[in-house]
Write a protein that holds these residues in place. Structure first.
Motif, PDB file in Angstrom:
ATOM      1  N   VAL A  59       0.851  -1.206   0.000  1.00  0.00           N
ATOM      2  CA  VAL A  59       0.000   0.000   0.000  1.00  0.00           C
ATOM      3  C   VAL A  59       0.881   1.248   0.000  1.00  0.00           C
ATOM      4  O   VAL A  59       0.574   2.242  -0.673  1.00  0.00           O
ATOM      5  N   PHE A  60       1.995   1.170   0.713  1.00  0.00           N
ATOM      6  CA  PHE A  60       2.946   2.299   0.724  1.00  0.00           C
ATOM      7  C   PHE A  60       3.459   2.568  -0.692  1.00  0.00           C
ATOM      8  O   PHE A  60       3.503   3.722  -1.134  1.00  0.00           O
ATOM      9  N   PHE A  61       3.795   1.521  -1.425  1.00  0.00           N
ATOM     10  CA  PHE A  61       4.292   1.676  -2.793  1.00  0.00           C
ATOM     11  C   PHE A  61       3.200   2.194  -3.730  1.00  0.00           C
ATOM     12  O   PHE A  61       3.429   3.104  -4.512  1.00  0.00           O
ATOM     13  N   ASP A  79       0.862   5.544  -1.286  1.00  0.00           N
ATOM     14  CA  ASP A  79       1.594   6.679  -0.717  1.00  0.00           C
ATOM     15  C   ASP A  79       2.647   7.221  -1.685  1.00  0.00           C
ATOM     16  O   ASP A  79       2.897   8.419  -1.746  1.00  0.00           O
TER      17      ASP A  79
END
Lengths: 151, 151
Positions: free
Chosen positions: B106-108, B111
């Motif tokens: 999800v960060f990749f 965000d």
């Protein structure tokens, strides 16, 4: 229904619920005071999940206290089923949130060496406190399921 | 001990164990073929955890098959306790690994918008398959705990 340590309305259950709330509140406080946490989805999810955990555990702590003071019996199948469902849902959301945040924190500290530049101890403290909260919820949920099964 | 769907030695248990192994193997294959996965600790942890899940579930699938063919009864307290412990340990490691990888994915994708540059579908597929494997293990572990409690 049986009455053993950790079942609703016992002193040990009250202590467990209070500790769960305290660890969850500590996790929220530590994460919310970290600079720039809101840029990371996993860290925001940890706050939401710990807030839910805090509300649930505090609610059950008050219920335990009520039972201890009033000497009422809430070991009815329908209520225990509700407690089991609530413990499992909040417990799994907590483990998911703690692990997701830990995955990101390890990425920062180990894979990127980002924590040498920006201090990460707030994130790490929040994750550790969240983990302890989940550990206690997990124990409670096992006790609840056992109570329901042997009921 | 009682005999209901999902208990060791039943056809439904065999199907569950085979599906758990297949999803875990699919998750490993998808992650292992992703370019550069080894740079990320969480993704490596997913592979290790899914490998453990695969070995455990496949072992129990063979045990179920043996019971179905030989018509033996393995519903003894000591064995069920072992199954409960194994299911809980592998299940929690799997949920932790899936969540940690999901936090990073999800960060990749959200965000950083990194997935617009480098395709992330391998990671996402591996995480989804790992999640399904965990979901089935979670169901098995609940059945096992219920069996032990009502034993």
């Amino acid at each position: 229904m049986k009455d053993f340590p950790g079942t609703p309305g016992t002193f040990s259950s009250l202590i467990f619920r209070i500790l769960q709330s305290l660890f969850a509140a500590g996790s929220i406080a530590s994460m919310a005071t970290s600079p720039g946490f809101s840029s990371y989805t996993a860290f925001c999810y940890l706050i939401v999940s710990m807030a839910l955990q805090f509300i649930w555990s505090l609610g059950l702590a008050f219920l335990d206290l009520y039972q201890l003071v009033k000497k009422t019996d809430l070991h009815q199948s329908i209520l225990v089923s509700l407690f089991v469902a609530g413990d499992w849902v909040t417990g799994m959301l907590s483990l998911g949130a703690v692990s997701a945040s830990a995955g990101l924190a390890v990425f920062f500290s180990k894979d990127l060496d980002f924590c040498k530049v920006v201090p990460c101890w707030n994130y790490q403290l929040a994750i550790s406190l969240g983990f302890f909260s989940w550990l206690l919820v997990w124990f409670s949920s096992l006790v609840m399921l056992w109570l329901l099964a042997t009921g």
